[in-house]
Scaffold this active site. Sequence first.
Site, PDB file in Angstrom:
ATOM      1  CE1 TYR A   1      -5.091  -1.984   4.352  1.00 30.04           C
ATOM      2  CE2 TYR A   1      -3.726  -0.041   4.001  1.00 30.04           C
ATOM      3  CZ  TYR A   1      -4.471  -1.098   3.493  1.00 30.04           C
ATOM      4  OH  TYR A   1      -4.572  -1.267   2.141  1.00 30.04           O
TER       5      TYR A   1
ATOM      6  CB  SER B   1      -0.840  -0.034   1.284  1.00 26.52           C
ATOM      7  OG  SER B   1      -1.417   1.220   1.568  1.00 26.52           O
TER       8      SER B   1
HETATM    9  P1  NDP Z   1     -11.668  -5.437  -1.412  1.00 28.77           P
HETATM   10  O1  NDP Z   1     -12.339  -5.188  -0.102  1.00 28.77           O
HETATM   11  O2  NDP Z   1     -12.448  -5.292  -2.661  1.00 28.77           O
HETATM   12  O3  NDP Z   1     -10.971  -6.860  -1.414  1.00 28.77           O
HETATM   13  C1  NDP Z   1     -10.476  -7.471  -0.270  1.00 28.77           C
HETATM   14  C2  NDP Z   1     -10.426  -8.955  -0.539  1.00 28.77           C
HETATM   15  O4  NDP Z   1      -9.840  -9.622   0.582  1.00 28.77           O
HETATM   16  C3  NDP Z   1     -11.809  -9.556  -0.742  1.00 28.77           C
HETATM   17  O5  NDP Z   1     -11.748 -10.351  -1.891  1.00 28.77           O
HETATM   18  C4  NDP Z   1     -12.018 -10.400   0.503  1.00 28.77           C
HETATM   19  O6  NDP Z   1     -12.742 -11.584   0.236  1.00 28.77           O
HETATM   20  C5  NDP Z   1     -10.601 -10.763   0.867  1.00 28.77           C
HETATM   21  N1  NDP Z   1     -10.455 -11.073   2.286  1.00 28.77           N
HETATM   22  C6  NDP Z   1     -10.630 -10.241   3.345  1.00 28.77           C
HETATM   23  N2  NDP Z   1     -10.399 -10.882   4.490  1.00 28.77           N
HETATM   24  C7  NDP Z   1     -10.062 -12.154   4.167  1.00 28.77           C
HETATM   25  C8  NDP Z   1      -9.696 -13.293   4.915  1.00 28.77           C
HETATM   26  N3  NDP Z   1      -9.652 -13.267   6.256  1.00 28.77           N
HETATM   27  N4  NDP Z   1      -9.386 -14.434   4.256  1.00 28.77           N
HETATM   28  C9  NDP Z   1      -9.451 -14.459   2.907  1.00 28.77           C
HETATM   29  N5  NDP Z   1      -9.786 -13.427   2.141  1.00 28.77           N
HETATM   30  C10 NDP Z   1     -10.101 -12.272   2.762  1.00 28.77           C
HETATM   31  O7  NDP Z   1     -10.443  -4.423  -1.403  1.00 28.77           O
HETATM   32  P2  NDP Z   1      -9.270  -4.071  -2.436  1.00 28.77           P
HETATM   33  O8  NDP Z   1      -9.443  -4.764  -3.711  1.00 28.77           O
HETATM   34  O9  NDP Z   1      -9.147  -2.609  -2.403  1.00 28.77           O
HETATM   35  O10 NDP Z   1      -8.001  -4.668  -1.636  1.00 28.77           O
HETATM   36  C11 NDP Z   1      -7.165  -5.681  -2.136  1.00 28.77           C
HETATM   37  C12 NDP Z   1      -5.781  -5.479  -1.558  1.00 28.77           C
HETATM   38  O11 NDP Z   1      -5.258  -4.238  -2.014  1.00 28.77           O
HETATM   39  C13 NDP Z   1      -5.751  -5.425  -0.030  1.00 28.77           C
HETATM   40  O12 NDP Z   1      -4.613  -6.090   0.438  1.00 28.77           O
HETATM   41  C14 NDP Z   1      -5.656  -3.944   0.244  1.00 28.77           C
HETATM   42  O13 NDP Z   1      -5.064  -3.680   1.486  1.00 28.77           O
HETATM   43  C15 NDP Z   1      -4.793  -3.500  -0.910  1.00 28.77           C
HETATM   44  N6  NDP Z   1      -4.842  -2.079  -1.192  1.00 28.77           N
HETATM   45  C16 NDP Z   1      -5.976  -1.465  -1.624  1.00 28.77           C
HETATM   46  C17 NDP Z   1      -5.962  -0.104  -1.890  1.00 28.77           C
HETATM   47  C18 NDP Z   1      -7.146   0.629  -2.398  1.00 28.77           C
HETATM   48  O14 NDP Z   1      -7.066   1.845  -2.553  1.00 28.77           O
HETATM   49  N7  NDP Z   1      -8.257  -0.029  -2.684  1.00 28.77           N
HETATM   50  C19 NDP Z   1      -4.758   0.695  -1.702  1.00 28.77           C
HETATM   51  C20 NDP Z   1      -3.626  -0.054  -1.240  1.00 28.77           C
HETATM   52  C21 NDP Z   1      -3.679  -1.379  -0.994  1.00 28.77           C
HETATM   53  P3  NDP Z   1     -14.316 -11.739   0.576  1.00 28.77           P
HETATM   54  O15 NDP Z   1     -15.012 -10.648  -0.165  1.00 28.77           O
HETATM   55  O16 NDP Z   1     -14.646 -13.104   0.122  1.00 28.77           O
HETATM   56  O17 NDP Z   1     -14.423 -11.544   2.062  1.00 28.77           O
END
Ligand code: NDP
Length: 254
Positions: free
Chosen positions: A157, A144
């Site tokens: 985070y 991130s």
């Molecule tokens: P989303 O909330 O769309 O995606 C998060 C994903 O993580 C979902 O698919 C969710 O699955 C899965 N997830 C959460 N908890 C668990 C768990 N305990 N076990 C397995 N799967 C889990 O967010 P983003 O697409 O934005 O985030 C994806 C990555 O990118 C993350 O690591 C986030 O920190 C990172 N990121 C995002 C940014 C942004 O601006 N959006 C910026 C910087 C980093 P389910 O829906 O099935 O629960």
Amino acid sequence: MSLFDIKDKVALITGGNGGIGLGMAEGLARAGAHVMIAGRNRAKSEAAAATLAKLGGKTGVVEVAVQDPSSCSAMVATTIAQFGRLDILVNNAGINIRKQPEQYSPAEWREVLGVNLDGAFFSSQAAYPALQAAGGGKIINIGSMMSLFGTSFSPAYSASKGGIVQMTRSLATAWAKNNIQVNAILPGWIDTDLTRNARTEVTGLHDRVLTRTPAARWGTPGDFAGIAVFLASPASNFVTGAAIPVDGGWSIQG
Ligand code: NDP
């Protein structure tokens, strides 16, 4: 072999059922990989797999709670059972709890660290024997901007995402002997479920992102397709331990 050829490689993506994970999954599927989607919500994962199936390659779905090492082992075992091998692991699952540090409970701290950092480590450990058996492979971790900067509202985070960078370097150092390249992507501000609430919870965030980002827009999940293919393919065979911003220039704006 083409530099970007990943045809018939098998990729496992945690959190691949939406947002950035699905953007990367689509890139890998378009480039010819078979993609296993791992998430908590099976119905959401099945919908994502149905979208991917239209792009070519095989798809599968597995439920996982990445903070649990045995669940990570089962996730990898299911992938091998279905596809026979594993070449690419994307550690993308992540959560955030936005609060001032003084308001964090121990359970909230552990929950964020558990999913974001422990989860990436346990999944990598679980995948290691299969990547070794394949003669090498690729691990892509998702950091991130908070891997680089602090914030008042996301202490756990930020700690987890800083940890992702150092863990990436450590795994890259350890597993180079196995021809496994380990890299991190550092997304800027991307329009997904994760940040939709942030726009309302963090005053002025939406406009600040537009003003500070040289590209003058929020990122989209599709912005991660190219970097995923690069880091999953032979084109990146001498790139390891890197942390690459994909942020429209957010991190270089003075
Ligand atoms: P989303 O909330 O769309 O995606 C998060 C994903 O993580 C979902 O698919 C969710 O699955 C899965 N997830 C959460 N908890 C668990 C768990 N305990 N076990 C397995 N799967 C889990 O967010 P983003 O697409 O934005 O985030 C994806 C990555 O990118 C993350 O690591 C986030 O920190 C990172 N990121 C995002 C940014 C942004 O601006 N959006 C910026 C910087 C980093 P389910 O829906 O099935 O629960």
